[in-house]
Design a protein around this motif. Structure first.
Motif, short mmCIF file in Angstrom:
data_model
loop_
_atom_site.label_atom_id
_atom_site.label_comp_id
_atom_site.label_asym_id
_atom_site.label_seq_id
_atom_site.Cartn_x
_atom_site.Cartn_y
_atom_site.Cartn_z
N LYS A 191 -8.30 -30.80 71.52
CA LYS A 191 -8.97 -31.81 72.32
C LYS A 191 -9.97 -31.18 73.30
O LYS A 191 -11.05 -31.74 73.53
N LYS A 192 -9.62 -30.03 73.88
CA LYS A 192 -10.53 -29.38 74.81
C LYS A 192 -11.79 -28.88 74.09
O LYS A 192 -12.90 -28.97 74.64
N GLN A 193 -11.64 -28.38 72.88
CA GLN A 193 -12.82 -27.95 72.13
C GLN A 193 -13.72 -29.14 71.80
O GLN A 193 -14.94 -29.06 71.93
N GLU A 194 -13.12 -30.24 71.37
CA GLU A 194 -13.91 -31.43 71.07
C GLU A 194 -14.63 -31.94 72.32
O GLU A 194 -15.81 -32.33 72.26
N GLN A 195 -13.95 -31.92 73.46
CA GLN A 195 -14.56 -32.37 74.71
C GLN A 195 -15.75 -31.50 75.09
O GLN A 195 -16.80 -32.01 75.52
N ASP A 196 -15.61 -30.20 74.92
CA ASP A 196 -16.70 -29.30 75.26
C ASP A 196 -17.92 -29.53 74.37
O ASP A 196 -19.07 -29.46 74.83
N ILE A 197 -17.67 -29.82 73.10
CA ILE A 197 -18.78 -30.07 72.17
C ILE A 197 -19.51 -31.35 72.55
O ILE A 197 -20.75 -31.40 72.60
N PHE A 198 -18.75 -32.41 72.83
CA PHE A 198 -19.39 -33.66 73.22
C PHE A 198 -20.13 -33.52 74.56
O PHE A 198 -21.22 -34.07 74.74
N LYS A 199 -19.56 -32.76 75.48
CA LYS A 199 -20.18 -32.58 76.79
C LYS A 199 -21.52 -31.87 76.67
O LYS A 199 -22.47 -32.17 77.42
#
Length: 438
Positions: free
Chosen positions: A415-423
């Motif tokens: 989830k943290k990797q996905e959040q960083d990509i979207f950010k």
């Protein structure tokens, strides 16, 4: 395997509920239980795009070791490819020494159910799954075309029998394919948004099977939609100004005598039911990341709708996160209304039942039931931001009681990797707002 099948697909469901696996020749189907089917354990924890997660210790630190996969017993299922032409054999994962790999979502649910068995209880579960039928030729979600006007549908049609009748070929195909897979689909309902529908599944006294039925039904809906010239979307909120897609879970408990222990002969329900309710309420903020695992998930959870924003419960109250339906006292049950249709059914049921189990074991007491609009209740606010939900999942000890450390660390890293990509993504809207204005 059907006589005409020259090959089949075999795979496991990852933490996002996506299938990961291989295509094999038909003659190898009988060898799947021999331990020869292996996949990297890290494949359970890849992100939504199927990319390895940097924070997943199973990739680099542990050499990206294989897990050993074995059939779940459901399959081959004719649910993938045109007209279900690609049979699927669902698998789940073990460690090399043969013990369950508890980061596998199906194994996580089985682990919770084993704890219920130890205290002589058996959950009875039914699910409700909402989705939109959309125009497959469009990049963004767009309602299917109205045959009379030639324009996309834009009207609400809740419980419309006309809408149900118009898609009879699609519904017939879903029911036929579900029957072939022994999935007990009950009613089909036209929901609030344009082209939004819901399937209700029958109560079964095997929660693992209920989760299997839900993930298989999602694939059936997608396959039958494609066969009928459109697509099906289980996004939590595909349209900004329309209703979101929920995944509602109904459950009760049977004892060794097959008696519903939530029923005490009154409309209030038993003390054990209230203990389970308390466990659900207390764990709800921490488990929010399971129920709303994606960026889009939080667009569904907003004031003014029937998706919840507070950890409240009530009798026959659809604005509450947990509803106690009316009807027969013998069928007294809990409806958990938080999860979106984009969530992983195995993790959703593990989180719900795991939290209920904590409430029962600790004999917890729930708050008073909410009467009226639960969005305005004097109750704990649910995390309505993806990162806030991630933090709650990471720090609350309740999560460590329900899930294995390997699943917790992999899910958080994902989830943290996905959040960083979207950010980091610069959207078209962002360009339009700032390119010339600043």
């Amino acid at each position: 395997m059907t006589e005409n099948s020259h090959s089949f697909l075999a795979g496991v469901y990852d933490l996002n509920g996506c299938l990961r696996g291989k295509r094999l020749p038909a003659q190898l189907a009988d060898k799947l239980g021999s331990g020869a089917f292996r996949m990297p354990m890290s494949s359970i924890g890849v992100d939504i795009w199927g990319t390895d997660v940097d924070g997943n210790s199973l990739v680099m630190e542990n050499g990206d070791k294989d897990g050993v996969c074995e059939p779940t017993g459901r399959g081959p299922l004719p649910i993938m490819g045109p007209m279900g032409s690609c049979p699927l054999i669902p698998m789940w994962m073990n460690l090399e020494e043969g013990t369950p790999f508890l980061a596998d979502p199906r194994r996580a649910l089985a682990h919770v159910l084993n704890q219920f068995a130890q205290i002589g209880l058996r959950p009875v579960v039914a699910t409700e799954l909402e989705f939109y039928l959309v125009d497959s030729s469009c990049v963004r979600a767009t309602p299917t075309i109205n045959a009379r006007s030639g324009q996309p549908k834009n009207d609400d049609a809740i419980y419309s029998l006309d809408e149900i009748a118009k898609i009879s070929p699609f519904l017939d195909a879903v029911y036929a394919m579900a029957a072939t897979c022994n999935i007990p689909v009950e009613t089909a309902v036209s929901e609030g948004g344009p082209g939004q529908f819901e399937f209700n599944l029958t109560h079964v006294d095997d929660a693992l099977r209920a989760a299997d039925d839900a993930v298989i039904l999602k694939q059936i809906v997608k396959t039958c939609a494609n066969d009928n010239g459109f697509s099906a979307s289980f996004m939590a909120k595909p349209y900004q100004d329309q209703a979101g897609n929920g995944f509602h879970v109904h459950f009760s408990m049977l004892n060794a005598n097959d008696e519903n222990v939530f029923d005490n002969g009154t409309e209030e329900g038993s003390q054990l039911m209230k203990q389970a309710l308390a466990g659900l309420i207390n764990a709800m903020p921490a488990t929010m990341l399971v129920f709303a695992p994606h960026l889009n998930s939080y667009r569904r959870l907003c004031l003014g709708g029937l998706a919840p924003t507070t950890a409240a419960w009530g009798y026959e109250n659809r604005t509450a996160a947990i509803r106690i339906p009316g009807g027969s006292q013998a069928a007294r049950r809990i409806e958990h209304r938080v999860a979106g249709a984009d969530a992983n059914p195995y993790l959703v049921l593990a989180a719900i039942l795991g939290a209920a189990l904590i409430g029962i074991k600790e004999k917890q007491t729930p708050p008073r039931p909410q009467v009226g609009n639960a969005h305005e209740a004097n109750a704990r606010q649910l995390p309505l931001d993806w990162r806030d939900a991630t933090e709650a999942f990471e720090v609350d000890e309740i999560i460590a009681t329900i899930f294995d450390p390997s699943l917790i660390s992999m899910f958080l890293a994902c989830k943290k990797q996905e959040q960083d990509i979207f950010k980091a993504l610069v959207t078209d809207f962002e360009y339009q707002a700032y390119l010339d204005a600043v």
